[in-house]
Design a protein around this motif. Structure first.
Motif, PDB file in Angstrom:
ATOM      1  N   PRO A 315      -0.539   9.632 -41.010  1.00  0.00           N
ATOM      2  CA  PRO A 315      -0.006   8.278 -40.772  1.00  0.00           C
ATOM      3  C   PRO A 315      -0.606   7.717 -39.497  1.00  0.00           C
ATOM      4  O   PRO A 315      -0.985   8.470 -38.586  1.00  0.00           O
ATOM      5  CB  PRO A 315       1.501   8.513 -40.649  1.00  0.00           C
ATOM      6  CG  PRO A 315       1.640   9.933 -40.239  1.00  0.00           C
ATOM      7  CD  PRO A 315       0.499  10.670 -40.862  1.00  0.00           C
ATOM      8  N   LEU A 316      -0.699   6.405 -39.418  1.00  0.00           N
ATOM      9  CA  LEU A 316      -1.268   5.760 -38.237  1.00  0.00           C
ATOM     10  C   LEU A 316      -0.573   6.220 -36.959  1.00  0.00           C
ATOM     11  O   LEU A 316      -1.215   6.323 -35.905  1.00  0.00           O
ATOM     12  CB  LEU A 316      -1.169   4.244 -38.386  1.00  0.00           C
ATOM     13  CG  LEU A 316      -1.771   3.391 -37.263  1.00  0.00           C
ATOM     14  CD1 LEU A 316      -3.271   3.649 -37.123  1.00  0.00           C
ATOM     15  CD2 LEU A 316      -1.493   1.908 -37.515  1.00  0.00           C
ATOM     16  N   GLY A 317       0.708   6.530 -37.059  1.00  0.00           N
ATOM     17  CA  GLY A 317       1.447   6.981 -35.883  1.00  0.00           C
ATOM     18  C   GLY A 317       0.914   8.262 -35.273  1.00  0.00           C
ATOM     19  O   GLY A 317       1.210   8.573 -34.119  1.00  0.00           O
ATOM     20  N   GLN A 318       0.121   9.015 -36.026  1.00  0.00           N
ATOM     21  CA  GLN A 318      -0.461  10.253 -35.513  1.00  0.00           C
ATOM     22  C   GLN A 318      -1.958  10.101 -35.233  1.00  0.00           C
ATOM     23  O   GLN A 318      -2.722  11.055 -35.312  1.00  0.00           O
ATOM     24  CB  GLN A 318      -0.221  11.398 -36.505  1.00  0.00           C
ATOM     25  CG  GLN A 318       1.243  11.751 -36.692  1.00  0.00           C
ATOM     26  CD  GLN A 318       1.454  12.903 -37.647  1.00  0.00           C
ATOM     27  OE1 GLN A 318       0.632  13.817 -37.734  1.00  0.00           O
ATOM     28  NE2 GLN A 318       2.558  12.870 -38.379  1.00  0.00           N
ATOM     29  N   ILE A 332     -13.543  16.816 -40.639  1.00  0.00           N
ATOM     30  CA  ILE A 332     -14.783  16.047 -40.731  1.00  0.00           C
ATOM     31  C   ILE A 332     -14.490  14.591 -40.387  1.00  0.00           C
ATOM     32  O   ILE A 332     -15.168  13.982 -39.560  1.00  0.00           O
ATOM     33  CB  ILE A 332     -15.397  16.149 -42.139  1.00  0.00           C
ATOM     34  CG1 ILE A 332     -15.720  17.605 -42.491  1.00  0.00           C
ATOM     35  CG2 ILE A 332     -16.658  15.277 -42.243  1.00  0.00           C
ATOM     36  CD1 ILE A 332     -16.140  17.796 -43.941  1.00  0.00           C
ATOM     37  N   LYS A 333     -13.441  14.041 -41.038  1.00  0.00           N
ATOM     38  CA  LYS A 333     -13.126  12.624 -40.836  1.00  0.00           C
ATOM     39  C   LYS A 333     -11.652  12.423 -41.176  1.00  0.00           C
ATOM     40  O   LYS A 333     -11.161  12.901 -42.193  1.00  0.00           O
ATOM     41  CB  LYS A 333     -14.010  11.750 -41.713  1.00  0.00           C
ATOM     42  CG  LYS A 333     -13.938  10.259 -41.366  1.00  0.00           C
ATOM     43  CD  LYS A 333     -15.062   9.504 -42.025  1.00  0.00           C
ATOM     44  CE  LYS A 333     -15.014   8.006 -41.732  1.00  0.00           C
ATOM     45  NZ  LYS A 333     -15.252   7.704 -40.295  1.00  0.00           N
ATOM     46  N   THR A 334     -10.961  11.693 -40.303  1.00  0.00           N
ATOM     47  CA  THR A 334      -9.537  11.461 -40.442  1.00  0.00           C
ATOM     48  C   THR A 334      -9.258  10.099 -41.052  1.00  0.00           C
ATOM     49  O   THR A 334      -9.708   9.071 -40.518  1.00  0.00           O
ATOM     50  CB  THR A 334      -8.826  11.530 -39.066  1.00  0.00           C
ATOM     51  OG1 THR A 334      -9.091  12.803 -38.465  1.00  0.00           O
ATOM     52  CG2 THR A 334      -7.332  11.342 -39.227  1.00  0.00           C
ATOM     53  N   LEU A 335      -8.533  10.082 -42.173  1.00  0.00           N
ATOM     54  CA  LEU A 335      -8.072   8.839 -42.771  1.00  0.00           C
ATOM     55  C   LEU A 335      -6.683   8.541 -42.247  1.00  0.00           C
ATOM     56  O   LEU A 335      -5.832   9.435 -42.152  1.00  0.00           O
ATOM     57  CB  LEU A 335      -8.051   8.973 -44.296  1.00  0.00           C
ATOM     58  CG  LEU A 335      -7.699   7.701 -45.102  1.00  0.00           C
ATOM     59  CD1 LEU A 335      -8.465   7.674 -46.423  1.00  0.00           C
ATOM     60  CD2 LEU A 335      -6.198   7.594 -45.374  1.00  0.00           C
ATOM     61  N   LEU A 336      -6.451   7.288 -41.888  1.00  0.00           N
ATOM     62  CA  LEU A 336      -5.159   6.863 -41.332  1.00  0.00           C
ATOM     63  C   LEU A 336      -4.503   5.871 -42.279  1.00  0.00           C
ATOM     64  O   LEU A 336      -5.119   4.903 -42.726  1.00  0.00           O
ATOM     65  CB  LEU A 336      -5.378   6.206 -39.972  1.00  0.00           C
ATOM     66  CG  LEU A 336      -6.031   7.066 -38.893  1.00  0.00           C
ATOM     67  CD1 LEU A 336      -6.430   6.216 -37.703  1.00  0.00           C
ATOM     68  CD2 LEU A 336      -5.094   8.196 -38.455  1.00  0.00           C
ATOM     69  N   LYS A 337      -3.232   6.119 -42.565  1.00  0.00           N
ATOM     70  CA  LYS A 337      -2.448   5.221 -43.414  1.00  0.00           C
ATOM     71  C   LYS A 337      -1.430   4.456 -42.571  1.00  0.00           C
ATOM     72  O   LYS A 337      -0.517   5.053 -42.010  1.00  0.00           O
ATOM     73  CB  LYS A 337      -1.713   6.011 -44.505  1.00  0.00           C
ATOM     74  CG  LYS A 337      -2.655   6.585 -45.564  1.00  0.00           C
ATOM     75  CD  LYS A 337      -1.880   7.175 -46.702  1.00  0.00           C
ATOM     76  CE  LYS A 337      -2.805   7.593 -47.832  1.00  0.00           C
ATOM     77  NZ  LYS A 337      -2.037   8.149 -48.990  1.00  0.00           N
ATOM     78  N   PRO A 338      -1.591   3.129 -42.435  1.00  0.00           N
ATOM     79  CA  PRO A 338      -0.636   2.345 -41.643  1.00  0.00           C
ATOM     80  C   PRO A 338       0.770   2.388 -42.259  1.00  0.00           C
ATOM     81  O   PRO A 338       0.928   2.603 -43.447  1.00  0.00           O
ATOM     82  CB  PRO A 338      -1.237   0.940 -41.710  1.00  0.00           C
ATOM     83  CG  PRO A 338      -2.694   1.154 -41.974  1.00  0.00           C
ATOM     84  CD  PRO A 338      -2.754   2.346 -42.864  1.00  0.00           C
TER      85      PRO A 338
END
Length: 338
Positions: A315-318, A332-338
């Motif tokens: 989550p975007l909070g993290q 490798i790459k972090t996806l963020l969900k608002p």
């Protein structure tokens, strides 16, 4: 709204920020469906670029249009859109020549790790999908907004052709997407340079035929061993360090080409050395907008799946943990969900 702000190296925080607004008739505001952390975001995070004052972060995004300016007619509220890290009017001479990342009215995105984002030059930058994609397609479409488009440009700049041999220097998200691009452009042999087992596995899944774990002179020697002693036709430099550039140039055969897309840090190319190598060198910020329609179609039809580079979803909070995990090479790459 909430958005990521970097205060100092190693210090990224989620804060309450002012909601974006339409400032110009060519703007749009989108609600982000997904955003992410880029390898280039790690340069200031690691202190390799100065952080003179706190500022928002992020340049990769997909989302839903919330509002458009009066001159934006190609997208409308409610549509799902993909954009580029470099905005473009798509009408100036550079854009018409296919170099939208050098648009005369270019603005680089830098506020996208947030719940809402203002997109300048929205009419020339955003591409809407025919319908809202399902959740499984979102990571791939997010990758298209930067790393897949950048990997694609690296392969084109290196002039990958059907039946050729390509080397990819760098096993981050851009390098891995470069493997996809080289395969799609018809390379017969794709040599991925990687020291990390999880990334080697993904490179092979994406189309790599060989893995080289050595670096420096040893890595160059291994490339020569695999290419009849002369080097590769095309080399994709996807890191941006002096070492990676040297490795790329020395791994290329005379008459071959290097496409460099890693943002250069302390990279210097010796003119005499380049002159006598007879190696072509082209790079820079990828004109992602040029490739968006094609790459979006390849993702939505299942031909490519660059979304697999996202091996951590938070989550975007993290967001701070997302940076830390990439910095420590746990992701490798972090996806963020608002």
């Amino acid at each position: 709204m909430r958005g990521a702000v970097i205060h100092a190296p190693g210090d990224v925080r989620l804060e309450n920020l002012e909601d974006p607004k339409i400032n110009r008739p060519t703007d749009a505001v989108i609600r982000t469906v997904a955003t992410c952390v880029c390898g280039s975001d790690l340069w200031p995070y690691r202190g390799a670029e100065p952080v003179d004052e706190p500022h928002p972060m992020g340049h990769e995004y997909v989302g839903i249009v919330e509002e458009v300016g009066s001159e934006v007619t190609n997208v409308k509220p409610g549509q799902f859109v993909v954009g580029s890290f470099a905005t473009s009017d798509n009408t100036c001479a550079n854009c018409r020549n296919g170099w939208q990342s050098s648009c005369l009215n270019r603005e680089f995105m830098s506020t996208c790790q947030a719940e809402y984002v203002r997109i300048p030059n929205a009419h020339g930058t955003l591409v809407a999908t025919d319908e809202h994609p399902d959740g499984e397609a979102v990571p791939g479409l997010l990758a298209v907004s930067d790393v897949m488009g950048t990997g694609w440009y690296a392969a084109l700049a290196a002039e990958v052709k059907p039946g050729s041999t390509a080397v990819v220097v760098g096993d981050g998200a851009v390098g891995l997407c470069g493997v996809i691009a080289a395969r799609e452009l018809g390379a017969e042999r794709i040599i991925a340079m990687s020291r990390h087992a999880s990334r080697q596995k993904l490179a092979l899944e994406f189309g790599a035929t060989d893995i080289i774990s050595e670096r420096g002179d040893e890595g160059i020697a291994r490339v020569k061993d695999l290419t009849g002693g002369i080097g590769a036709d095309s080399v994709l430099e996807c890191v941006g360090t002096a070492e990676s550039m040297r490795q790329a140039l020395h791994s290329t055969r005379p008459g071959g080409n290097v496409g460099f897309v890693g943002v250069p840090h302390e990279v210097a190319v010796d003119g005499q050395e380049l002159f006598f190598s007879q190696v072509g060198l082209r790079g820079g910020p990828a004109p992602v907008r040029r490739y968006l329609p094609d790459l979006i179609d390849r993702v939505l039809t299942g031909r490519i799946n660059p979304g697999k580079v996202f091996d951590l979803t938070l989550p975007l909070g993290q967001v701070a943990e997302g940076y830390k995990a990439m910095d420590e090479r746990r992701a490798i790459k972090t996806l963020l969900k608002p």
